[in-house]
Design a protein around this motif. Structure first.
Motif, PDB file in Angstrom:
ATOM      1  N   ARG A   1      57.683  -0.506  14.371  1.00  0.00           N
ATOM      2  CA  ARG A   1      57.795  -1.454  15.112  1.00  0.00           C
ATOM      3  C   ARG A   1      58.178   0.159  16.221  1.00  0.00           C
ATOM      4  O   ARG A   1      57.391  -0.439  17.547  1.00  0.00           O
ATOM      5  CB  ARG A   1      59.725  -1.118  15.382  1.00  0.00           C
ATOM      6  CG  ARG A   1      60.297  -1.897  15.972  1.00  0.00           C
ATOM      7  CD  ARG A   1      61.754  -1.877  16.111  1.00  0.00           C
ATOM      8  NE  ARG A   1      62.160  -2.797  15.374  1.00  0.00           N
ATOM      9  CZ  ARG A   1      63.040  -2.906  15.058  1.00  0.00           C
ATOM     10  NH1 ARG A   1      64.650  -2.408  15.844  1.00  0.00           N
ATOM     11  NH2 ARG A   1      63.668  -4.350  14.394  1.00  0.00           N
ATOM     12  N   ASP A   2      58.059   1.240  16.024  1.00  0.00           N
ATOM     13  CA  ASP A   2      57.974   2.087  17.372  1.00  0.00           C
ATOM     14  C   ASP A   2      56.491   2.444  16.826  1.00  0.00           C
ATOM     15  O   ASP A   2      56.430   2.851  18.560  1.00  0.00           O
ATOM     16  CB  ASP A   2      58.507   3.010  16.149  1.00  0.00           C
ATOM     17  CG  ASP A   2      60.154   3.535  15.972  1.00  0.00           C
ATOM     18  OD1 ASP A   2      60.640   2.895  17.624  1.00  0.00           O
ATOM     19  OD2 ASP A   2      60.798   4.387  15.605  1.00  0.00           O
ATOM     20  N   GLY A   3      55.923   2.614  16.033  1.00  0.00           N
ATOM     21  CA  GLY A   3      54.049   2.669  16.441  1.00  0.00           C
ATOM     22  C   GLY A   3      53.733   1.495  17.228  1.00  0.00           C
ATOM     23  O   GLY A   3      52.897   1.587  18.063  1.00  0.00           O
ATOM     24  N   LEU A   4      53.707   0.256  16.950  1.00  0.00           N
ATOM     25  CA  LEU A   4      53.643  -0.490  18.012  1.00  0.00           C
ATOM     26  C   LEU A   4      53.583  -0.812  19.190  1.00  0.00           C
ATOM     27  O   LEU A   4      52.999  -0.999  19.957  1.00  0.00           O
ATOM     28  CB  LEU A   4      54.768  -1.835  17.560  1.00  0.00           C
ATOM     29  CG  LEU A   4      53.423  -2.697  15.556  1.00  0.00           C
ATOM     30  CD1 LEU A   4      53.973  -3.997  15.505  1.00  0.00           C
ATOM     31  CD2 LEU A   4      52.164  -2.871  16.031  1.00  0.00           C
TER      32      LEU A   4
ATOM     33  N   ILE B   1      50.922   7.290  16.378  1.00  0.00           N
ATOM     34  CA  ILE B   1      50.990   5.725  15.797  1.00  0.00           C
ATOM     35  C   ILE B   1      50.951   5.655  14.562  1.00  0.00           C
ATOM     36  O   ILE B   1      51.195   5.011  13.961  1.00  0.00           O
ATOM     37  CB  ILE B   1      49.978   4.920  16.881  1.00  0.00           C
ATOM     38  CG1 ILE B   1      50.668   4.911  18.690  1.00  0.00           C
ATOM     39  CG2 ILE B   1      49.766   3.615  16.487  1.00  0.00           C
ATOM     40  CD1 ILE B   1      50.200   3.722  19.651  1.00  0.00           C
ATOM     41  N   GLY B   2      49.603   6.094  14.058  1.00  0.00           N
ATOM     42  CA  GLY B   2      49.248   6.595  12.703  1.00  0.00           C
ATOM     43  C   GLY B   2      50.329   6.703  12.224  1.00  0.00           C
ATOM     44  O   GLY B   2      50.896   6.416  10.656  1.00  0.00           O
ATOM     45  N   ALA B   3      50.628   8.243  12.419  1.00  0.00           N
ATOM     46  CA  ALA B   3      51.643   9.269  11.550  1.00  0.00           C
ATOM     47  C   ALA B   3      52.960   7.540  11.451  1.00  0.00           C
ATOM     48  O   ALA B   3      53.770   7.953  10.463  1.00  0.00           O
ATOM     49  CB  ALA B   3      52.363  10.155  11.986  1.00  0.00           C
ATOM     50  N   LEU B   4      53.071   7.466  12.713  1.00  0.00           N
ATOM     51  CA  LEU B   4      54.606   6.290  12.304  1.00  0.00           C
ATOM     52  C   LEU B   4      54.521   4.967  11.446  1.00  0.00           C
ATOM     53  O   LEU B   4      55.578   4.222  11.009  1.00  0.00           O
ATOM     54  CB  LEU B   4      55.079   5.980  14.150  1.00  0.00           C
ATOM     55  CG  LEU B   4      55.458   7.182  14.825  1.00  0.00           C
ATOM     56  CD1 LEU B   4      55.038   6.306  16.535  1.00  0.00           C
ATOM     57  CD2 LEU B   4      56.853   7.159  14.558  1.00  0.00           C
ATOM     58  N   LEU B   5      53.227   4.836  11.368  1.00  0.00           N
ATOM     59  CA  LEU B   5      53.157   3.611  10.601  1.00  0.00           C
ATOM     60  C   LEU B   5      52.752   3.648   9.754  1.00  0.00           C
ATOM     61  O   LEU B   5      53.374   3.300   8.099  1.00  0.00           O
ATOM     62  CB  LEU B   5      51.201   2.955  11.088  1.00  0.00           C
ATOM     63  CG  LEU B   5      51.378   2.136  12.441  1.00  0.00           C
ATOM     64  CD1 LEU B   5      50.222   2.107  12.474  1.00  0.00           C
ATOM     65  CD2 LEU B   5      52.201   1.032  12.552  1.00  0.00           C
TER      66      LEU B   5
END
Length: 205
Positions: free
Chosen positions: A91-94, A81-85
């Protein structure tokens, strides 16, 4: 005299604490001059952690929460999640965060419910004991026995803590401990172990 030991596998019924009863003549003869602990001393020993319980085996609610939250899988997803943000994929992270959070919440609630039901069943089936305190006998739950208590053993009662017989003699069923089907006779001075059952005789330990 009872030594500190974990109460054995539950069997029998819980016997709530009752008011003390005077010693009958046979029990008084077995005890001799021994009159057991005072209620005040028993309370002090309970506060000092000398009760007949094993806190290391107790599953607390916070242990359940931690076990379902701090896992390798969850930490890996948290890193994802941290990498996506970081790369801007908010949106993907959330989405991943919501899925992980929902999974943790559902798993934690299910285990908490199961754990609390198990505690209730254990309370219903926990053994009781007859202790001598202040020179009188009273019925208490096994977890209320403290180190140094004098306990009465009679047919049908479970040995709830390791100790040595102070007086009397009895036949013990130790099948739960040894797998041996025949009973064992124990006399004054001999050791008795938590989890065995008295099938004949009378003694104090």
């Amino acid at each position: 005299m009872a030594e500190r030991a974990q109460a054995a596998a539950p069997r029998g019924v819980t016997t709530p604490a009752s008011s003390g009863r005077p010693l009958d003549p046979d029990l008084a003869r077995l005890l001799g001059r021994e009159r057991g602990l005072s209620e005040a001393e028993a309370a002090r020993r309970t506060a000092a952690g000398l009760a007949n319980t094993d806190p290391s085996r107790e599953v607390r609610d916070r242990d359940v929460v931690r076990r379902n939250t701090v896992t390798f899988f969850n930490l890996t997803l948290l890193a994802l999640i941290g990498a996506l943000l970081i790369v801007g994929e908010v949106r993907d992270g959330l989405f991943v965060g919501i899925v992980v959070g929902a999974n943790v919440v559902v798993a934690t609630i299910e285990e908490l419910v199961a754990t609390r039901r198990l505690r209730s069943l254990q309370a219903l089936t926990a053994p009781g004991a007859t202790v001598v305190r202040d020179g009188v006998t009273r019925e208490v739950a096994a977890v209320e026995v403290v180190q140094g208590d004098v306990l009465v053993l009679a047919p049908g009662r479970q040995v709830v803590a390791d100790g040595h017989l102070l007086g009397g003699a009895c036949e013990l069923d130790e099948a739960l401990l040894t797998g041996e089907s025949s009973t064992i006779r124990r006399a004054e001075g001999e050791a008795v172990r938590s989890g065995s059952y008295c099938v004949a005789g009378a003694a104090v330990y």
